[in-house]
Write an enzyme that holds these catalytic residues in place. Structure first.
Site, PDB file in Angstrom:
ATOM      1  CB  SER A 113      -1.065  -0.080   1.016  1.00  0.00           C
ATOM      2  OG  SER A 113      -1.903   0.776   1.202  1.00  0.00           O
ATOM      3  CG  ASP A 124      -6.149  -2.589  -4.215  1.00  0.00           C
ATOM      4  OD1 ASP A 124      -7.177  -1.991  -3.298  1.00  0.00           O
ATOM      5  OD2 ASP A 124      -5.133  -2.048  -4.375  1.00  0.00           O
ATOM      6  CG  HIS A 171      -5.328  -2.040  -0.422  1.00  0.00           C
ATOM      7  ND1 HIS A 171      -4.863  -1.878  -1.610  1.00  0.00           N
ATOM      8  CD2 HIS A 171      -4.819  -1.690   0.908  1.00  0.00           C
ATOM      9  CE1 HIS A 171      -3.838  -0.974  -0.835  1.00  0.00           C
ATOM     10  NE2 HIS A 171      -3.922  -0.872   0.248  1.00  0.00           N
TER      11      HIS A 171
END
Length: 453
Positions: A273, A365, A399
């Site tokens: 991320s 995601d 994600h």
């Protein structure tokens, strides 16, 4: 080995379903009542291998013996995180003709998952508290998992036939944990138990800050020296990340390269991320970054300015009108960031890097467009004569691609957005992605940092 520790069970605070003996519950054989077969107590035992403890990323062998032939049973598992939040899963099974149930051979007939899933009772866990993510805060203490075998196919109504507790650890025996306070650097270094030197990795997490160590501690058990690096909202570091100065990360690189137990000369980066975005920036501006794994990262600056010396990368624009609401009342922000092909000044200059990259991408995601970012990074690298990166895409993965067996976090609070958003993903394919990604990144780092195939 049959797990049997009541002391651990009490300490876990999980035992909410009574205290009858679970090691050997005996009784008469099945009885026939009006054409319907019922099963009374049996001499059931629940066996785990490894027995009483294992590392979190290790598979477990779960077997129930001493059941009646073809007896229907429900298995359930539960654990509590450090904040007391309960996670649990259950599945319905049927014993074989010999009264044995081996989760490696028997498919789940229903419950939290179906099919042949030997580790489903772990990865399919769901939080009792909605939108709660399982995050290990203290790697020096294990998660304590309670497993139970219940008669019949009612997850809350069947008589308990057997029970076991199992510790899932985040530090393999002998792994060393070394807190780091060097100049401005705030981190924890994990070293393998054997003598060094070791290939070295810097590990970065995303928005929220703090110091998360569980990925670094697990990787140290695989032969790497791994530094879990905090960069905001920890100790005396800045409380916010309005500006990310790469000089701080340069200090961390220099510290690790100078450590007597690291192999060098190049360093590996692992980031998820926001940590993946910062890893790309580090590889673009700093020397000595040999290999980088980017898990669902952005190729543009997001939410803050990135600076190195006299260079500044502004964040991409927010497209508030692109935010959508899901049927569950969650925000979907996947379209809410302007493309770095439009906001060109926000594109991280990856073409300057001499790093070998591996992008791990969840194709579902919804935090942002991870696959698009990975492919645009690849295009820019190749357009400037750099090595084509490897991109591995995982269908229906969300994600947070974590180490194996972490439950999917498909939605939760996003601190930059200030609201609950959907992160995407489906439990089964996401668990498959995590297992493969964990092996892929280890193979990649061993090859790039040590020359091992």
């Amino acid at each position: 080995m049959v797990a049997s520790s009541f002391a651990v069970l009490r300490a876990s605070r999980l035992c909410q379903w009574g205290w009858k003996s679970w090691t050997q519950l005996s009784g008469p054989p099945p009885l026939s009542t009006g054409g319907r077969t019922t099963f009374a107590r049996t001499n059931a035992t629940l066996s785990l291998e490894p027995g009483s403890r294992s590392c979190w990323d290790e598979p477990l062998s779960i077997t129930v013996r001493g059941l009646a032939p073809e007896q229907p049973v429900t298995l359930r598992a539960a654990l509590r995180d450090e904040k007391g939040a309960l996670f649990r899963a259950h599945a319905r099974y049927r014993a074989d003709a010999g009264g044995e149930l081996d989760l490696a051979r028997a498919p789940a007939l229903g419950g939290s998952f179906t099919g042949l899933e030997p580790m489903g009772l772990i990865w399919a866990m769901e939080p009792e508290r909605p939108l709660w993510r399982l995050v290990k805060r203290d790697v020096q203490k294990p998660y304590v998992v309670e497993l139970e075998v219940l008669d019949g196919h009612e997850p809350d109504g069947g008589q308990r036939l057997a029970q076991a507790v199992h510790e899932r650890h985040f530090m393999a025996p002998g792994v060393r944990r070394v807190p780091v306070r060097d100049g401005r650097v705030r981190a924890t270094l994990f070293l393998p138990p054997e003598p060094g030197p070791f290939p070295e990795i810097i590990d970065l997490f995303g928005v929220g800050g703090g110091l998360l160590e569980y990925r670094a501690s697990l990787l140290a058990g695989k032969g790497f020296a791994v530094m879990a690096l905090a960069y905001y909202n920890y100790d005396d570091l800045p409380k916010t990340m309005e500006t990310m100065r790469i000089e701080y990360f340069e200090e961390a690189v220099n510290y690790l390269r100078g450590h007597p137990e690291v192999k060098g000369p190049g360093i590996g980066l692992l980031g998820i991320s926001k940590g993946g975005e910062l890893g790309l920036a580090m590889a673009s501006f700093l020397k000595g970054i040999t290999a980088a794994v980017v898990i669902n990262g952005s190729v543009a600056a997001v939410g803050n300015t990135v600076c190195y010396k006299d260079e500044t990368i502004p964040p991409v624009s927010l497209l508030r009108d692109k935010v959508k609401m899901t049927k569950d009342g969650l925000l979907d922000v996947v379209e809410a960031l302007q493309s770095p092909l439009v906001d060109k000044k926000s594109f991280i200059p990856v073409e300057r890097s001499d790093t070998t990259f591996l992008f791990l991408v969840g194709q579902d995601d919804h935090n942002w467009k991870s696959e698009f970012y990975a492919r645009e990074a690849s295009k820019r690298l190749q357009a400037h004569g750099k090595e084509k990166p490897q991109i591995i895409c995982y269908p229906e993965a969300g994600h947070y691609i974590e180490p194996p067996y972490f439950p999917l976090c498909s939605a939760g609070m996003h601190l930059l957005v200030g609201a609950n958003i959907t992160f995407g993903g489906e439990p089964k394919p996401h668990s498959v992605a995590q297992l493969d990604a964990w092996q892929q990144l280890q193979t990649f780092f061993h090859k790039q940092l040590s020359g091992k195939s």
